[in-house]
Design a protein around this motif. Structure first.
Motif: not given
Lengths: 531, 377
Positions: A150-151, A240, A244-247, A250
């Motif tokens: 993501a994203p 974000a 949220g958080d793209p990490v 992962q």
């Protein structure tokens, strides 16, 4: 008296009936051998489909410049190649082997949950049809890599991503059901005397693999569901802008993804541990340490996921921890390799086709292990990360590792399954052809990776041209070798020299010692005694 | 085929491989291995890489040597009788503990390098690097200089034919980033859209550029020169086409370049006050469009059905001009459409919007001046 006879007849009939006739045999079968065969054929078809995509990739990378496909289509090829090979070829092949082998290795009449077994297979063709159909949708198929970060896979992905998400859900359901079946079978249906520490290592490694599957497939289901709600239901897990958080994506993905790597290699360890002693004519060295090493690898596999994310900007303490834990895995892995070598040491070796594939596995898997150790060292990974060095690493582990072990298993057990010996000459040609071409294919990728070629690019600068050309030639030759393999498989099924019950001089285990070749449709209806 | 011939075959194929490798290494040695780079960290990483590599080679010789010995001498065709040993606690402890010690020997220098790599304190210069599909934006935070750097047109021109002979194909940009040597430069990474990764091998800097978060890394470049890199995280269609070019120069030359950049910026700002003719705007707009918009919306405005909308006949492009300006300036949330107000000047924005409305098969007939863009910001 007559009642008793009738009773006996019914009893006999129940145990001796053969398979149904025609197509419905395969649709409705609950027989572990039939379902094993179905899984293996699905895996082979998927290997050829995923392989065809790899051919498109190698064709485009044969020369600098964009000659054959558009970048967006190239990305769809790398994505689907990865997904199909992982979920369609390697995993189903191991499940197929488990279906065929676990019951006849532990002296069980069938898998514990035969109807669920049928269902867990028949979900898969639909899952892969759905996944492949995305290629023909408007906007194209998923183009964000098999890791679908993501994203790129949420906000920036094509509409077909929703089909990808549901296909992954189906594969997950199938895998979890298969794993439950393996665990239920191994824990409940062993023949009297078959204690846990007497089980063949293939059974052990599959038992451990099955626990890994049950632990992590729901995590994968979770992450694709989070994607789905981010895409359509207004959540912001990976965005974000919404808190949220793209990490996070992962972390969740690799919490599934790293154990997944071991799901694809542990059963291979079991196969090699069966083949090497047979052809060295010597018992496996360090059986119990093999079991403990497999369990340690499985346990460690849950604690190292972020070594795929060294460049993502973790706190330095996190990077240090993940580096230490990661390189620690090479200890139990090393134990396994040392044990295989010690098994060969002072043996009386012969080199039939399955042994050649097993030896190829040990050498090339170890090369993949070495590059794995190098990649685990966090500061150096700054230079390796997301380059062809990584591509070379995981193809050594998954192609010359997992796939070679599956092919070795085919040659080793196919005489037992079909009652026919394969053609030894063709088998050896297949091995040498594959081994030379696969090294031409993947070894130069170490060099271009170190020299700075990123992965997942459809075109590259001129300094990488020579090695990419060599790699592509190796790729085409390796692809062709597996079409040749298809011919060997069909030839062996249709006929061949009659195999003995023991098949190999040095073979051990219930399937070789107590069953004819081929085994009856229902084997071990009376449990054997294991001493 | 008997096994007797096999070692010969192995050797033949191995020597073939080696001769190929030697032939290539004669051309350019560095292509076989990692670069030593031009920063203290890159040298440390290279040394660590070689240490681990040689450890692997030594272990490999041991393991494959023992295996090869067994294969050659412990085989049935030579009359070998199988022994029957299958465990030895001593040897199993040895080959668990020895690798553990080797790992500790690797972990000690690796820890030191990692701590050094992550120490971004006391930087002389700070530069923000923003990943944008598919280009890089550089902002010199202390100087107020900012510009966008994308793949050089020459690479785009030869991409679909034959790039042979074009030096630095796919590794050249329109505007390189200029950095002074012997200064601690701290890079701050972020992204406007998906995750990118900024990687220049010679600087040993590879760091993900994340949307919504800031990462950092640092470099002290010790030798002047031109250093090239690429995006290292799959970021969509043109991931392979967003290179990085660093010009490392002496302090004077750096100061001069900064001054030029500032003068350029002032000139662009002054131009924003002028009025332009439709013709001039369309001509300028075409260049801007091809560099910034064509990757998704297509060189002819056809888009990619299902993924990226067409410009030709688009409701926004042929509709009220305010809505058109708004989407170009601010992007569209939840889609791949980026906000261009931070990337393009008022003149370029006015030009590209005018171009889209009056070219690519559209003929709305109106135009927008830079002053209107300034008001809309």
């Amino acid at each position: 008296m007559s009642t008793e006879i009738t009773h006996g007849d019914v009893h006999e009939e129940h145990h001796d009936h053969g398979p149904d006739k025609g197509l419905m045999r395969w649709v409705t079968t609950t027989n572990h051998k039939d379902i094993g065969t179905l899984y293996l054929w699905l895996a082979f078809i998927m290997l050829l489909v995923g392989g065809a995509m790899a051919m498109v990739i190698r064709l485009e990378l044969f020369q600098p410049g964009l000659q054959w496909v558009e970048p967006q289509f190239f990305n769809q090829m790398t994505t689907l190649h990865g997904l199909i090979m992982v979920f369609g070829a390697i995993m189903p092949a191991f499940v197929g082997l488990a279906n065929w082998l676990v019951p006849i290795m532990i002296g069980a009449p069938d898998m514990a949950l035969p109807r669920m077994n049928n269902w867990s297979f028949w979900i898969l063709p639909f899952a892969f049809t759905m996944l492949a159909s995305t290629l023909f949708m408007e906007g194209g198929g998923p183009a964000f890599g098999w890791t679908f970060y993501a994203p790129l896979s949420t906000t920036f992905a094509p509409d077909s991503t929703d089909f990808f998400i549901f296909a992954v859900h189906l594969m997950g359901i199938s895998s979890v059901m298969g794993a439950i079946n393996v665990i239920a079978t191994i824990l409940n249906m062993r023949a009297p005397g078959m204690t846990l520490m007497k089980m063949p290592l293939f059974v052990w490694t599959w038992l451990i693999t099955a626990y890994l599957l049950i632990a992590v497939m729901p995590v994968l289901a979770g992450v694709v569901t989070m994607m789905l709600t981010d895409r359509h239901f207004g959540t912001s897990f990976f965005d974000a802008a919404g808190g949220g958080d793209p990490v996070l994506f992962q972390h969740v993905f690799w919490f599934f993804g790293h154990p997944e790597v071991y799901i694809m290699i542990l059963p291979a360890f079991g196969i090699i541990s069966a083949i090497v002693p047979t052809f060295a004519r010597k018992p496996l060295f360090g059986y119990s340490s093999m079991v403990y090493a497999s369990a340690s690898i499985a346990l460690l596999s849950f604690m190292v996921w972020a070594h795929h994310m060294y460049t993502v900007g973790m706190p330095v303490a996190g990077e240090l921890y993940f580096m230490y834990a990661t390189i620690l895995i090479s200890v139990p892995t090393g134990v396994k390799v040392f044990n295989w070598v010690a098994t060969m040491w002072r043996g009386s070796m012969t080199f039939e086709t399955p042994m050649l594939w097993a030896l190829g596995f040990i050498i090339m898997f170890t090369i993949g292990g070495f590059s794995g150790l190098m990649l685990g060292v966090a500061p150096v990974d700054t230079q390796y990360h997301d380059t062809y060095f990584v591509v070379a690493h995981f193809h050594y582990v998954l192609v010359t590792g997992a796939l070679f072990s599956i092919i070795a298993a085919f040659y080793y057990w196919v005489p037992k399954w079909t009652g026919h010996m394969y053609d030894e000459r063709l088998g050896k040609i297949h091995f040498w052809w594959s081994t030379i071409s696969v090294n031409l294919l993947f070894f130069p990728q170490h060099f271009v990776g170190l020299a700075g070629m990123p992965r997942r690019i459809p075109d590259y600068s001129l300094q990488f041209a020579e090695f990419n050309a060599i790699s592509s030639i190796g790729g085409f030759a390796f692809g062709l070798a597996q079409v040749f393999f298809l011919y060997i498989v069909i030839k062996t099924i249709r006929g061949g020299v009659k195999a003995t019950d023991k098949v190999w001089e040095g073979a051990t285990g219930l399937e070789f010692e107590q069953l004819p070749s081929p085994p009856p449709y229902h084997s071990f209806t009376v449990a054997p005694q294991v001493k | 085929m008997t096994f007797d011939k096999l070692p010969g075959r192995w050797l033949a194929s191995l020597s073939g491989l080696i001769s190929v490798l030697v032939a290539f290494s004669a051309q350019a040695e560095y292509e076989l291995n990692m670069t030593q780079g031009v920063t203290p960290i890159s040298q440390e990483i290279y040394n660590l890489h070689m240490i681990v590599f040689w450890i692997c080679v030594v272990i490999g010789i041991g393991v494959f040597g023992a295996m090869g010995w067994s294969i050659l001498y412990h085989r049935k065709s030579k009359g070998a009788q199988a022994a029957n040993f299958h465990e030895s606690t001593t040897i199993e402890i040895v080959w668990t503990v020895v690798p553990l010690l080797i790992l500790i020997a690797i972990a000690i220098p690796a820890t030191a390098t990692l701590l050094n790599l992550e120490n971004t304190d006391n930087a002389d210069i700070e530069i923000q690097v923003t990943g944008i599909q598919w280009k890089w934006k550089y902002t010199y935070l202390d100087e107020g200089v900012t510009f966008v750097s994308s793949l050089a047109q020459e690479s785009r021109d030869v991409m679909n034919s034959d790039p042979t002979g074009h030096e630095n194909y796919l590794l050249d940009v329109d505007k390189p980033i200029v950095l002074p040597i012997n200064k601690k430069i701290r890079f701050l990474f972020n992204s406007d859209d998906v995750i990118h990764a900024w990687w220049v091998p010679e600087l040993a800097v590879k760091q993900d550029a994340l949307p919504g978060f800031i990462n950092d890394s640092w470099a002290i470049i010790e030798e002047p020169g031109v250093y090239r890199g690429q995006c290292a995280e799959l970021c969509g269609k043109d991931h392979g086409f967003m290179p990085i070019v660093v010009h490392a120069v002496g302090e004077d030359e750096y100061a001069q370049w900064i001054a030029e950049k500032k003068a350029e910026a002032a000139e662009v700002a002054a131009m924003a006050a002028q009025e332009f003719s439709m013709q001039d705007l369309i001509a300028q707009g075409e260049t801007v469009y091809q560099a910034n918009c064509a990757a998704c919306h297509g060189p002819t405005g056809a888009g990619i059905p299902g993924a990226f909308p067409a410009m030709t006949g688009s409701a926004i492009v042929t509709g009220p001009i305010d809505a058109h300006i708004d989407i170009v300036l601010n992007g569209k949330a939840g889609t791949a459409m980026a906000a261009y107000k931070g990337q393009l000047s008022d003149v370029d924005l006015a030009a590209v919007i005018t171009f889209e409305r009056n070219s690519l098969g559209n003929s709305v007939g109106d135009l927008v001046q830079p002053s209107a863009i300034k008001n809309a910001r």
